[in-house]
Write an enzyme that holds these catalytic residues in place. Sequence first.
Site, PDB file in Angstrom:
ATOM      1  N   LYS A   3      62.829  37.990  96.599  1.00 37.31           N
ATOM      2  CA  LYS A   3      62.747  38.162  95.337  1.00 37.31           C
ATOM      3  C   LYS A   3      63.086  36.689  94.643  1.00 37.31           C
ATOM      4  CE  LYS A   3      64.143  42.973  95.053  1.00 37.31           C
ATOM      5  NZ  LYS A   3      65.118  44.136  94.675  1.00 37.31           N
ATOM      6  N   ASP A  35      66.267  45.854  86.364  1.00 33.57           N
ATOM      7  CA  ASP A  35      65.816  47.010  87.377  1.00 33.57           C
ATOM      8  C   ASP A  35      65.634  48.182  86.712  1.00 33.57           C
ATOM      9  OD1 ASP A  35      65.595  46.699  90.154  1.00 33.57           O
ATOM     10  OD2 ASP A  35      67.772  46.364  90.421  1.00 33.57           O
ATOM     11  N   GLN A  46      71.338  44.343  94.250  1.00 33.87           N
ATOM     12  CA  GLN A  46      70.587  45.126  95.251  1.00 33.87           C
ATOM     13  C   GLN A  46      71.190  46.189  95.577  1.00 33.87           C
ATOM     14  OE1 GLN A  46      67.454  44.308  95.989  1.00 33.87           O
ATOM     15  NE2 GLN A  46      67.051  45.774  97.642  1.00 33.87           N
TER      16      GLN A  46
HETATM   17  N1  GUN Z   1      66.628  48.885  96.595  1.00 33.71           N
HETATM   18  C1  GUN Z   1      65.588  49.322  96.967  1.00 33.71           C
HETATM   19  N2  GUN Z   1      64.586  49.205  95.813  1.00 33.71           N
HETATM   20  C2  GUN Z   1      65.407  48.531  94.766  1.00 33.71           C
HETATM   21  C3  GUN Z   1      65.083  48.094  93.603  1.00 33.71           C
HETATM   22  O1  GUN Z   1      63.996  48.066  93.054  1.00 33.71           O
HETATM   23  N3  GUN Z   1      66.054  47.341  92.980  1.00 33.71           N
HETATM   24  C4  GUN Z   1      67.384  47.223  93.344  1.00 33.71           C
HETATM   25  N4  GUN Z   1      68.393  46.607  92.966  1.00 33.71           N
HETATM   26  N5  GUN Z   1      67.719  47.550  94.719  1.00 33.71           N
HETATM   27  C5  GUN Z   1      66.796  48.167  95.392  1.00 33.71           C
END
Ligand code: GUN
Length: 294
Positions: free
Chosen positions: A54, A121, A98
């Site tokens: 990311k 998110d 995350q």
């Molecule tokens: N863990 C797995 N997919 C995601 C996501 O799209 N966002 C976040 N913050 N954590 C994740």
Amino acid sequence: MSATIIDGKVIAEKVREEVRLAVANMQQVHGYAPGLATVLVGEDPASSTYVRSKQRTCEQLGIRSLGYHLPAETTQKELENLVAELNANPEVNGILVQLPLPKHLDEEAVLNKIDLAKDVDGFHPVNIGRLAMKGRDPLFIPCTPAGCMRLLEETGVTLKGADAVILGRSNIVGLPMAMLLQKADATVTICHSRTKDLQAHLKRADVLIAAVGRTEMVTGDMLKPGVVVIDVGINQKEDPTAKRGYRLVGDVDFESAKEVAGAITPVPGGVGPMTIAMLMANTLRAAEIALSKK
Ligand code: GUN
């Protein structure tokens, strides 16, 4: 007949290019670039890889990336304090915590604390609530489901009146996906581990979203001919010929499914690349919201 392969790498690049251009334009017009704060707690290898990816994509698109890596033993208070600090920081447009968090931390309480306008998110309960309700729109749509919708759109799939079946009911994919497909006028069925007759549901599906995390559990013979398959699963399958001893496969058996489906996403190279691309689009949107308030 062999299915159309939905190329997530190509479509994700198209999304990234749109974001790259819009970011350059924002920089030129406002002298301002979007900023994304990523928060990683602990050392989970998969989460570390995702967060690094990311951050790297941010840099490629001209988005400022601020990384916060906290130790696994971080307390609830410490994490919530960091979120409060990021909420107050005008340099930060988007906040991504995350998931999953280490077990001792209360995920719901943390997500609740994120400023709605920085919830890139789309996991804040108000954003999810708006997604669920008729006539309301969230500020942000969760990235993986938003990516699946974009894949369907780019493939020209008609959702109005379609029978859509979602395998899996996670907060991150299955649930928001159901709400999005319903908003797009599909007739939605969510199937899960307690579903009585999965086969009967699959045989009716015009669109199938597989997001359960079970290696190749759906095979071609279970599908309705012509179905559009979006495979969100990323599972490790033992493969002695592979360098790492395994290869990545989806929740759908690609080889048999592609002989029956009308269109299908591969794993890897389908949904995977879309998640980060949509996060970048959400971060751009967050910066646009921030600018509109100035
Ligand atoms: N863990 C797995 N997919 C995601 C996501 O799209 N966002 C976040 N913050 N954590 C994740």
